[in-house]
Design an enzyme around this catalytic site. Structure first.
Site, mmCIF file in Angstrom:
data_model
loop_
_atom_site.group_PDB
_atom_site.id
_atom_site.type_symbol
_atom_site.label_atom_id
_atom_site.label_comp_id
_atom_site.label_asym_id
_atom_site.label_seq_id
_atom_site.Cartn_x
_atom_site.Cartn_y
_atom_site.Cartn_z
ATOM 1 N N HIS A 1 4.948 -6.234 -15.859
ATOM 2 C CA HIS A 1 5.360 -5.377 -14.729
ATOM 3 C C HIS A 1 4.357 -4.231 -14.561
ATOM 4 C CE1 HIS A 1 7.690 -2.881 -12.073
ATOM 5 N NE2 HIS A 1 8.561 -3.856 -11.913
ATOM 6 N N GLU B 203 4.198 -8.906 -7.211
ATOM 7 C CA GLU B 203 4.784 -7.615 -6.833
ATOM 8 C C GLU B 203 3.682 -6.605 -6.534
ATOM 9 O OE1 GLU B 203 9.167 -7.168 -8.787
ATOM 10 O OE2 GLU B 203 7.611 -5.826 -9.502
ATOM 11 N N LYS C 124 15.894 -2.214 -14.665
ATOM 12 C CA LYS C 124 14.972 -1.159 -15.147
ATOM 13 C C LYS C 124 15.672 -0.237 -16.147
ATOM 14 C CE LYS C 124 12.115 -1.570 -11.049
ATOM 15 N NZ LYS C 124 11.099 -0.976 -10.201
#
Ligand code: PGA
Length: 219
Positions: free
Chosen positions: A97, A146, A11
């Site tokens: 993401h 996720e 990240k």
């Protein structure tokens, strides 16, 4: 499951000095890592560390990924990093993401463009989805499930639920499916031992190179 793909998403963390420290610590396990031939390891550092990471792991079985890619080719797009530039350093790229969807307003259309441009430039997308009924662009081979509640919360989804979702995804296409969200060295095996889960995507726990190494060992 036979394929065991373990991905670190660092990240927006790590300065140059911190990144080099991470590399040094992780490379202490180089010999044991190279013996783990059945596991594929991908590290996705921030753009500023792509050169350091790709140079450090050149010639090893550790692959590099980027965390983002421009939806455009090279051109007058101030601040963007395009797929051709990323290809100099990386083999993989994360696309979709939930943090990018939420904080950078990335739309399905944009994610499709990012996927197409990545594939055209020889990058392998790891496409992230947050639940059922996800729109996955054509050409994607690796999908990571996720759920948003599990990211950085210490509260992972149940392995049973993740496995069920992976099965649904696999019924749509022949994907490799990863699970991501609060994966640690303690819980990783619960996910990777499931029939439909091919590996994991690790955020927070990958910031500690020792913990990431343990995750790989235990996966
Ligand atoms: P986490 O993040 O492992 O810290 O939950 C996963 C991710 O966001 O990729």
């Amino acid at each position: 499951m036979s394929t065991n793909l373990i991905v670190a998403n660092i990240k927006s963390y790590e300065t140059l000095e911190e990144g080099n420290f991470w590399i040094e610590k992780f490379l202490a396990h180089k010999d044991s890592l190279s013996a783990l031939t059945q596991k594929e390891i991908v590290i996705c550092p921030p753009f500023t560390l792509l050169l350091s990471f790709s140079s450090a792991f050149l010639g090893t079985n550790i692959k590099i990924g980027a965390q983002n890619v421009s939806p455009f080719n090279e051109g007058a797009y101030t601040g963007e990093i395009n797929a051709k530039q990323i290809k100099d350093f990386a083999e993989y790229v994360l696309i979709g993401h939930s943090e990018r969807r939420k904080f950078f307003a990335e739309t399905e259309d944009m994610l499709k463009k990012k996927t197409e441009i990545s594939l055209k430039n020889g990058l392998k997308p790891i496409f992230l989805v947050q639940g059922k009924n996800a729109i996955i662009p054509q050409g994607v081979g690796v999908v990571a499930y996720e759920p948003v509640f599990a990211i950085g919360s210490g509260n992972p989804d149940t392995p049973e639920n993740a496995d069920e979702l992976a099965e649904v995804l696999k019924s749509e296409n022949d994907y490799l499916v990863l699970y991501g969200g609060s994966v640690t060295s303690e819980n990783v095996k619960n996910f990777t031992s499931k029939a439909n889960i091919n590996g994991v995507l690790v955020g927070g726990a990958s910031l500690d190179p020792e913990e990431f190494y343990k995750i790989i060992e235990n996966a």
